[in-house]
Motif scaffolding. Sequence first.
Motif, PDB file in Angstrom:
ATOM      1  N   GLU A  45       0.837  -1.205   0.000  1.00  0.00           N
ATOM      2  CA  GLU A  45       0.000   0.000   0.000  1.00  0.00           C
ATOM      3  C   GLU A  45       0.873   1.257   0.000  1.00  0.00           C
ATOM      4  OE1 GLU A  45      -3.133   0.727  -0.445  1.00  0.00           O
ATOM      5  OE2 GLU A  45      -3.632  -1.364  -0.727  1.00  0.00           O
ATOM      6  N   ARG A  48       2.200   1.775  -3.463  1.00  0.00           N
ATOM      7  CA  ARG A  48       1.179   2.339  -4.358  1.00  0.00           C
ATOM      8  C   ARG A  48       1.051   3.847  -4.162  1.00  0.00           C
ATOM      9  NH1 ARG A  48      -4.148  -0.988  -5.105  1.00  0.00           N
ATOM     10  NH2 ARG A  48      -3.939  -0.141  -7.194  1.00  0.00           N
ATOM     11  N   GLN A  49       1.131   4.294  -2.928  1.00  0.00           N
ATOM     12  CA  GLN A  49       1.044   5.731  -2.654  1.00  0.00           C
ATOM     13  C   GLN A  49       2.262   6.475  -3.204  1.00  0.00           C
ATOM     14  OE1 GLN A  49       0.488   6.095   1.567  1.00  0.00           O
ATOM     15  NE2 GLN A  49      -1.625   5.374   1.490  1.00  0.00           N
ATOM     16  N   THR A  52       2.156   6.895  -7.068  1.00  0.00           N
ATOM     17  CA  THR A  52       1.023   7.657  -7.616  1.00  0.00           C
ATOM     18  C   THR A  52       1.460   8.906  -8.375  1.00  0.00           C
ATOM     19  OG1 THR A  52      -0.544   6.760  -6.028  1.00  0.00           O
ATOM     20  CG2 THR A  52      -1.117   8.870  -7.025  1.00  0.00           C
ATOM     21  N   PRO A  53       2.421   9.686  -7.871  1.00  0.00           N
ATOM     22  CA  PRO A  53       2.842  10.869  -8.649  1.00  0.00           C
ATOM     23  C   PRO A  53       3.410  10.517 -10.028  1.00  0.00           C
ATOM     24  CG  PRO A  53       3.634  11.039  -6.396  1.00  0.00           C
ATOM     25  CD  PRO A  53       3.057   9.662  -6.554  1.00  0.00           C
ATOM     26  N   LEU A  55       2.375   7.937 -11.885  1.00  0.00           N
ATOM     27  CA  LEU A  55       1.227   7.562 -12.705  1.00  0.00           C
ATOM     28  C   LEU A  55       0.386   8.774 -13.090  1.00  0.00           C
ATOM     29  CD1 LEU A  55       0.190   4.323 -10.809  1.00  0.00           C
ATOM     30  CD2 LEU A  55       1.271   4.466 -13.053  1.00  0.00           C
ATOM     31  N   ASP A  56       0.405   9.799 -12.232  1.00  0.00           N
ATOM     32  CA  ASP A  56      -0.376  11.009 -12.469  1.00  0.00           C
ATOM     33  C   ASP A  56       0.467  12.157 -13.035  1.00  0.00           C
ATOM     34  OD1 ASP A  56      -2.527   9.646 -11.385  1.00  0.00           O
ATOM     35  OD2 ASP A  56      -2.323  10.568  -9.398  1.00  0.00           O
ATOM     36  N   CYS A  57       1.657  11.866 -13.484  1.00  0.00           N
ATOM     37  CA  CYS A  57       2.602  12.899 -13.919  1.00  0.00           C
ATOM     38  C   CYS A  57       1.996  13.782 -15.027  1.00  0.00           C
ATOM     39  CB  CYS A  57       3.890  12.259 -14.420  1.00  0.00           C
ATOM     40  SG  CYS A  57       5.148  13.457 -14.914  1.00  0.00           S
ATOM     41  N   ARG A  71       6.232   5.143 -17.076  1.00  0.00           N
ATOM     42  CA  ARG A  71       4.823   4.780 -16.935  1.00  0.00           C
ATOM     43  C   ARG A  71       4.668   3.261 -16.877  1.00  0.00           C
ATOM     44  NH1 ARG A  71       0.250   7.891 -18.311  1.00  0.00           N
ATOM     45  NH2 ARG A  71       1.483   9.486 -17.274  1.00  0.00           N
ATOM     46  N   SER A  74       5.941   1.934 -13.578  1.00  0.00           N
ATOM     47  CA  SER A  74       5.026   2.339 -12.517  1.00  0.00           C
ATOM     48  C   SER A  74       3.738   1.518 -12.550  1.00  0.00           C
ATOM     49  CB  SER A  74       4.719   3.830 -12.631  1.00  0.00           C
ATOM     50  OG  SER A  74       5.910   4.579 -12.493  1.00  0.00           O
ATOM     51  N   ASP A  78       2.476  -0.957  -9.654  1.00  0.00           N
ATOM     52  CA  ASP A  78       1.150  -0.764  -9.074  1.00  0.00           C
ATOM     53  C   ASP A  78       0.345  -2.057  -9.130  1.00  0.00           C
ATOM     54  OD1 ASP A  78      -0.904   1.014  -7.951  1.00  0.00           O
ATOM     55  OD2 ASP A  78      -1.936   0.653  -9.855  1.00  0.00           O
TER      56      ASP A  78
END
Length: 92
Positions: A45, A48-49, A52-53, A55-57, A71, A74, A78
Amino acid sequence: MKGESSASRIKCPIGLFHRVEIDVKDITQAMNTSSSAQEKAKFAEELRQVITPLLDCTAYEASNINCQLCRQFSLLRDRTAALVCNVSQRNQ
């Protein structure tokens, strides 16, 4: 670059990958050496946190091979972390 992983050769245009990669390696090592599924899930967990940045880049460029590799790594991490969490939940 002897001894370096392929992931460490990613040239992130904004330097985010390398900052996150340090934490990813530590968390992955802790997860891999954990003895219980619940402990592994805790680290999964956290992993995963941390990713996240990536994956959301917002600087992601589909035409940049480094962005594509970041990507892909990542997403793989994930999915692996999600699998560890699912297995842990089933074993409770």
